[in-house]
Design a protein around this motif. Sequence first.
Motif, PDB file in Angstrom:
ATOM      1  N   ILE A  59      -2.252 -30.575 -16.412  1.00 57.69           N
ATOM      2  CA  ILE A  59      -0.854 -29.258 -15.611  1.00 57.69           C
ATOM      3  C   ILE A  59      -1.247 -28.134 -17.073  1.00 57.69           C
ATOM      4  CG2 ILE A  59       1.777 -28.788 -15.262  1.00 57.69           C
ATOM      5  CD1 ILE A  59       1.809 -31.284 -14.173  1.00 57.69           C
ATOM      6  N   LYS A  60      -0.857 -29.054 -17.662  1.00 63.40           N
ATOM      7  CA  LYS A  60      -0.697 -27.833 -19.019  1.00 63.40           C
ATOM      8  C   LYS A  60      -2.051 -27.163 -18.909  1.00 63.40           C
ATOM      9  CE  LYS A  60      -0.789 -29.081 -24.713  1.00 63.40           C
ATOM     10  NZ  LYS A  60      -0.108 -29.124 -25.326  1.00 63.40           N
ATOM     11  N   ASN A  61      -3.815 -27.781 -19.569  1.00 59.81           N
ATOM     12  CA  ASN A  61      -4.959 -27.207 -19.214  1.00 59.81           C
ATOM     13  C   ASN A  61      -4.564 -26.280 -18.439  1.00 59.81           C
ATOM     14  OD1 ASN A  61      -5.618 -27.553 -21.739  1.00 59.81           O
ATOM     15  ND2 ASN A  61      -7.268 -28.719 -20.490  1.00 59.81           N
ATOM     16  N   GLY A  62      -4.367 -25.993 -16.828  1.00 59.94           N
ATOM     17  CA  GLY A  62      -3.559 -25.106 -15.486  1.00 59.94           C
ATOM     18  C   GLY A  62      -3.211 -24.414 -15.976  1.00 59.94           C
ATOM     19  N   GLU A  63      -1.424 -24.921 -16.578  1.00 58.90           N
ATOM     20  CA  GLU A  63      -0.630 -23.525 -16.372  1.00 58.90           C
ATOM     21  C   GLU A  63      -1.430 -22.748 -17.653  1.00 58.90           C
ATOM     22  OE1 GLU A  63       3.058 -24.954 -16.959  1.00 58.90           O
ATOM     23  OE2 GLU A  63       3.354 -25.110 -15.229  1.00 58.90           O
ATOM     24  N   GLU A  64      -2.374 -22.890 -18.588  1.00 61.74           N
ATOM     25  CA  GLU A  64      -2.807 -22.085 -19.802  1.00 61.74           C
ATOM     26  C   GLU A  64      -3.201 -21.301 -19.264  1.00 61.74           C
ATOM     27  OE1 GLU A  64      -4.254 -24.620 -23.365  1.00 61.74           O
ATOM     28  OE2 GLU A  64      -2.387 -25.160 -23.781  1.00 61.74           O
ATOM     29  N   LYS A  65      -4.361 -21.864 -18.680  1.00 65.10           N
ATOM     30  CA  LYS A  65      -5.725 -21.233 -17.133  1.00 65.10           C
ATOM     31  C   LYS A  65      -4.695 -19.983 -16.397  1.00 65.10           C
ATOM     32  CE  LYS A  65      -9.310 -23.505 -17.370  1.00 65.10           C
ATOM     33  NZ  LYS A  65     -10.283 -24.536 -16.769  1.00 65.10           N
ATOM     34  N   PHE A  66      -3.912 -20.265 -15.833  1.00 64.64           N
ATOM     35  CA  PHE A  66      -3.627 -20.026 -14.513  1.00 64.64           C
ATOM     36  C   PHE A  66      -2.037 -18.970 -14.940  1.00 64.64           C
ATOM     37  CE2 PHE A  66      -6.575 -23.418 -12.614  1.00 64.64           C
ATOM     38  CZ  PHE A  66      -7.441 -21.757 -12.622  1.00 64.64           C
ATOM     39  N   ALA A  68       2.138 -20.427 -16.197  1.00 71.24           N
ATOM     40  CA  ALA A  68       3.662 -21.574 -16.327  1.00 71.24           C
ATOM     41  C   ALA A  68       3.320 -21.294 -14.672  1.00 71.24           C
ATOM     42  CB  ALA A  68       4.353 -20.902 -16.923  1.00 71.24           C
ATOM     43  N   GLY A  69       4.432 -22.591 -13.862  1.00 69.34           N
ATOM     44  CA  GLY A  69       4.469 -22.331 -12.591  1.00 69.34           C
ATOM     45  C   GLY A  69       3.300 -22.233 -11.761  1.00 69.34           C
ATOM     46  N   LYS A  70       1.868 -21.994 -11.997  1.00 70.78           N
ATOM     47  CA  LYS A  70       0.451 -21.649 -11.378  1.00 70.78           C
ATOM     48  C   LYS A  70      -0.416 -22.771 -11.214  1.00 70.78           C
ATOM     49  CE  LYS A  70       1.800 -17.033 -11.182  1.00 70.78           C
ATOM     50  NZ  LYS A  70       1.607 -15.795 -10.868  1.00 70.78           N
ATOM     51  N   CYS A  71       0.275 -24.223 -11.182  1.00 69.47           N
ATOM     52  CA  CYS A  71      -1.021 -25.215 -11.642  1.00 69.47           C
ATOM     53  C   CYS A  71      -1.092 -26.056 -10.215  1.00 69.47           C
ATOM     54  CB  CYS A  71      -0.663 -26.335 -12.580  1.00 69.47           C
ATOM     55  SG  CYS A  71      -2.378 -27.399 -12.503  1.00 69.47           S
ATOM     56  N   SER A  72      -1.791 -25.679  -9.685  1.00 71.88           N
ATOM     57  CA  SER A  72      -1.634 -26.324  -7.672  1.00 71.88           C
ATOM     58  C   SER A  72      -1.762 -27.815  -7.693  1.00 71.88           C
ATOM     59  CB  SER A  72      -2.316 -25.799  -6.858  1.00 71.88           C
ATOM     60  OG  SER A  72      -3.490 -25.459  -7.133  1.00 71.88           O
ATOM     61  N   GLY A  73      -1.765 -28.668  -6.628  1.00 72.57           N
ATOM     62  CA  GLY A  73      -2.460 -29.928  -6.991  1.00 72.57           C
ATOM     63  C   GLY A  73      -3.530 -29.730  -7.181  1.00 72.57           C
ATOM     64  N   LYS A  74      -4.400 -29.601  -6.514  1.00 75.72           N
ATOM     65  CA  LYS A  74      -5.948 -29.147  -6.476  1.00 75.72           C
ATOM     66  C   LYS A  74      -6.453 -28.233  -8.178  1.00 75.72           C
ATOM     67  CE  LYS A  74      -7.227 -30.581  -3.011  1.00 75.72           C
ATOM     68  NZ  LYS A  74      -7.185 -32.122  -3.096  1.00 75.72           N
ATOM     69  N   THR A  75      -5.787 -27.919  -8.610  1.00 74.20           N
ATOM     70  CA  THR A  75      -6.283 -27.161  -9.883  1.00 74.20           C
ATOM     71  C   THR A  75      -5.882 -28.498 -11.674  1.00 74.20           C
ATOM     72  OG1 THR A  75      -5.673 -24.965  -9.811  1.00 74.20           O
ATOM     73  CG2 THR A  75      -5.666 -25.923 -12.222  1.00 74.20           C
ATOM     74  N   GLN A  76      -4.736 -29.462 -11.200  1.00 75.42           N
ATOM     75  CA  GLN A  76      -4.458 -30.089 -11.456  1.00 75.42           C
ATOM     76  C   GLN A  76      -5.005 -31.809 -11.154  1.00 75.42           C
ATOM     77  OE1 GLN A  76      -0.620 -32.269 -11.140  1.00 75.42           O
ATOM     78  NE2 GLN A  76       0.545 -29.866 -10.171  1.00 75.42           N
ATOM     79  N   GLU A  77      -5.731 -31.516  -9.832  1.00 69.25           N
ATOM     80  CA  GLU A  77      -7.009 -32.408 -10.012  1.00 69.25           C
ATOM     81  C   GLU A  77      -8.301 -32.702 -10.860  1.00 69.25           C
ATOM     82  OE1 GLU A  77      -5.599 -34.429  -6.144  1.00 69.25           O
ATOM     83  OE2 GLU A  77      -6.896 -32.864  -5.875  1.00 69.25           O
ATOM     84  N   LEU A  78      -8.649 -30.947 -10.740  1.00 69.96           N
ATOM     85  CA  LEU A  78     -10.085 -30.737 -11.713  1.00 69.96           C
ATOM     86  C   LEU A  78      -9.339 -30.715 -13.039  1.00 69.96           C
ATOM     87  CD1 LEU A  78     -10.944 -27.651  -9.281  1.00 69.96           C
ATOM     88  CD2 LEU A  78     -12.036 -29.673  -9.449  1.00 69.96           C
TER      89      LEU A  78
END
Length: 166
Positions: A59-66, A68-78
């Motif tokens: 989640i942390k990297n996902g939100e940094e890339k996309f 706050a609040g825009k980290c989907s389950g698939k993004t978390q998995e990646l």
Amino acid sequence: MQLQKLTEAMIDYMGGDARRIQHFTKVHAFANLIGRQEGLDTATQFILEAAALTHDIGIKNGEEKFGAGKCSGKTQELEGPPVAAELLDRLGFTDAVRERICYLIGHHHSYDNIDGLDYQILVEADFLVNFYEDGLSQAAIKTACARIFKTESGLKLCRQMYGIEV
């Protein structure tokens, strides 16, 4: 001792995000309980607990890339497995254990091909916490429990916690 060090490392990694720290500690508590109730062997229980602690690390990297609040389950998995692998290596986890934990992190939002009891229990523990944190309706909880939950212990907790019949 490794789980304690992993817990401390995850709290440090997610520092400043009390909501997420509380989330993974609750998921860990339910995963621990269900795994023990289901009689997992020691090695599988260890993998399950480590995966529960790290399941949302992406989640942390996902939100940094996309954002706050825009980290989907698939993004978390990646995003999760590479960060988790580095952390687990640093803490001395074996290759086989690290690989399974990273696999679980990389699939914990995918429910169509659950390939082990550790995976099933991780999903159930995450749902038990998310039902409450996301404020799901009784009907939504009942539907999710009926579709996703497979373990006797997870089903019992769902019934006890949310007062539903599955």
